[in-house]
Design an enzyme around this catalytic site. Structure first.
Site, PDB file in Angstrom:
ATOM      1  N   SER A 280      11.010   9.267 -39.371  1.00 45.66           N
ATOM      2  CA  SER A 280      12.481   8.984 -39.172  1.00 45.66           C
ATOM      3  C   SER A 280      12.937   8.174 -40.555  1.00 45.66           C
ATOM      4  CB  SER A 280      12.554   8.010 -37.983  1.00 45.66           C
ATOM      5  OG  SER A 280      13.875   7.771 -37.499  1.00 45.66           O
ATOM      6  N   GLU A 281      14.209   8.809 -40.850  1.00 49.73           N
ATOM      7  CA  GLU A 281      14.592   8.429 -42.194  1.00 49.73           C
ATOM      8  C   GLU A 281      15.249   6.894 -42.294  1.00 49.73           C
ATOM      9  OE1 GLU A 281      15.824  11.161 -40.808  1.00 49.73           O
ATOM     10  OE2 GLU A 281      18.040  11.320 -41.213  1.00 49.73           O
ATOM     11  N   ASN A 282      15.144   6.264 -41.304  1.00 53.12           N
ATOM     12  CA  ASN A 282      15.662   4.793 -41.262  1.00 53.12           C
ATOM     13  C   ASN A 282      14.757   4.117 -41.465  1.00 53.12           C
ATOM     14  OD1 ASN A 282      14.849   5.962 -38.499  1.00 53.12           O
ATOM     15  ND2 ASN A 282      15.596   3.896 -37.909  1.00 53.12           N
TER      16      ASN A 282
ATOM     17  N   SER B 245      11.923   5.385 -48.084  1.00 47.12           N
ATOM     18  CA  SER B 245      12.153   6.602 -47.088  1.00 47.12           C
ATOM     19  C   SER B 245      12.525   7.840 -47.702  1.00 47.12           C
ATOM     20  CB  SER B 245      13.073   6.191 -45.925  1.00 47.12           C
ATOM     21  OG  SER B 245      13.149   7.111 -45.064  1.00 47.12           O
TER      22      SER B 245
END
Lengths: 232, 218
Positions: free
Chosen positions: B45-47, B87
């Site tokens: 999850s790119e957060n 990320s």
């Protein structure tokens, strides 16, 4: 050395009209909500805000937008905020939408003392307009400049009075890279402890990057999309 | 014809054991529900999370633990948290094996548009531009035609681009298609009950149909 201030009002005391601020957080998660409330109260205006999102209508940066305190937003995604979209489409608000990785890495570059980065994000799109393109090993990259922010305002889970910070779970997000990138960095924390209480091996942001720190009371920590599953 | 669940189920078959996968918002998020138990994948999850798990049980939501769609989620055993720069560092460095995302339009040379409709909708690109610029394996989950019945698989995108020459595979309610390196959509599979003629009619860009086109197994 003591970087502790009494609260958000003292922490933001010298933020003035027209300044550029970085605000940590991803959506409502890891948002420096106490300092945002203090900025709303102080009423500073013509701010340039660098933050991944623009809050929702009644929380986060949305509160600053509502008071027309923001001249320009630099963000990657603003889909949650109807007032933002209205101000943008009507031309009241200047907006620079940039890729999320570019946003994070331009913060990182500032914190690492590097003037620019090269990224493939945005090649062939309107994001690339007017920017220098360099080819490395057969692939095009955009040159993107490090941010230059007067203040970075971040939210951490724990901090000590030397400014060492630890974040919790995905509330980390942009906070560590923004903390490194401000000329002056303000950290608001849920727990403020004495030096020695945090394990040096587990510090996410070394205190050298942090200039002011305070403990915020009663964090609202609003959830944007409450998604759950039923127990079988 | 497939519904959204059907599209998600078909895409889930593309996920290989050992993959690190980034799922976009919308149909791609549903894909996680249909990954077979014997396929071991880690969701990014790119957060700032590797090892994203399902939604929490009611009452166990944690405001500090969300996905890129701002939904409350859980962390699986062995998960890792990192900042936003790292990320996108792992995305840029091609450590993520597969990216699945939605699109408004895809062109026959693999360009994708999914972030802006001038004058109407300005939500922003989020992490999509970073993902499509670096990912080597991109699958698009989308509707073949828009609400007005117009094809979204075009010779050229009409909306502002998110990235160029990047989409490798498309799964729609009608078909599975590859984007050929030399340009063109190569028809691989038909959705159950959908004819090749219907797919030809719904595809504005160059469509390559060779031999018998099998019906997809969902």
């Amino acid at each position: 050395m003591n970087k502790v201030v009494s609260g958000a009002d003292e922490a933001i005391r010298d933020i003035e009209d027209g300044m550029t601020l970085m605000l940590g957080g991803f959506g409502m998660c890891g948002l420096p909500e106490k300092c945002i409330l203090a900025l709303v109260k102080k009423g500073v205006k013509d701010l340039t805000c660098i933050s991944n999102n623009a809050g929702v209508d009644d929380f986060g940066i949305g509160l600053l937008l509502h008071q027309h305190q923001v001249k320009k937003m630099i963000s990657s995604y603003v889909g949650e905020n109807a007032e933002f979209e209205r101000q943008l489409l009507s031309g009241e608000l200047e907006v620079e939408l940039i890729p999320q990785g570019t946003l994070a890495t331009r913060c990182m570059a500032a914190g690492y003392g590097m003037p620019a980065i090269f990224t493939p994000a945005g090649i062939g799109t309107e994001v690339a307009e007017g920017k220098e393109i360099r080819n490395f090993n057969g692939k095009d990259y955009l040159m993107e400049m490090a941010f230059d922010a007067d203040f970075a305002i971040v939210k951490a889970w724990k901090g000590d009075r030397l400014g060492n910070l630890i974040y919790r779970s995905t509330a980390r997000n942009f906070n560590p890279v923004m903390a490194m990138a401000g000329k002056i960095t303000i950290a608001e924390v849920e727990e403020l402890v004495e030096p020695g209480e945090l394990d040096p091996d587990n510090i996410h942001t070394p205190g050298i990057y942090v200039h002011r720190i305070f403990k915020g009371e009663n964090y609202e920590k609003r959830i944007e999309q409450r998604t759950v599953r039923k127990r079988d | 014809m497939l519904d959204k669940t059907g599209i998600a189920k078909r895409i889930a078959k593309e996920i290989k054991d050992g993959y690190y996968v980034n799922l976009g918002i919308g149909i791609p998020t549903l894909v996680a529900n249909y990954i077979p138990d014997d396929v071991d994948v880690i969701l990014q999850s790119e957060n700032g999370l590797l090892g994203m798990g399902p939604f929490p049980f009611e009452g166990e939501e944690d405001a500090d633990t969300i996905n890129a769609g701002k939904q409350t989620i859980t962390k699986l055993p062995g998960s890792a948290i990192f900042d936003s720069a790292m990320s996108f560092g792992m995305i840029r460095a091609k450590k993520v094996n597969l990216t699945i995302l939605g699109a408004m339009e895809v062109s026959e040379n693999g360009d994708i548009a999914n972030w802006k409709i001038p004058g109407k909708m300005v939500k922003g690109m989020g992490g999509a531009m970073d993902l499509v610029a670096s990912a080597e394996n991109i699958i698009v989950a989308m509707q073949h035609v828009n609400k007005a019945g117009e094809s979204k698989l075009l010779p050229n995108c009409t909306l502002p681009l998110t990235g160029i020459n990047c989409v490798k595979k498309i799964v729609t309610e009608l078909a599975v298609l590859d984007v050929l390196p030399e340009g063109g959509f190569k028809l691989l599979e038909r959705a159950p009950g959908v004819s090749v003629e219907e797919i030809i009619k719904a595809t504005a860009g160059k469509l390559v149909v060779e031999g018998e086109i099998p019906e997809m197994i969902v």
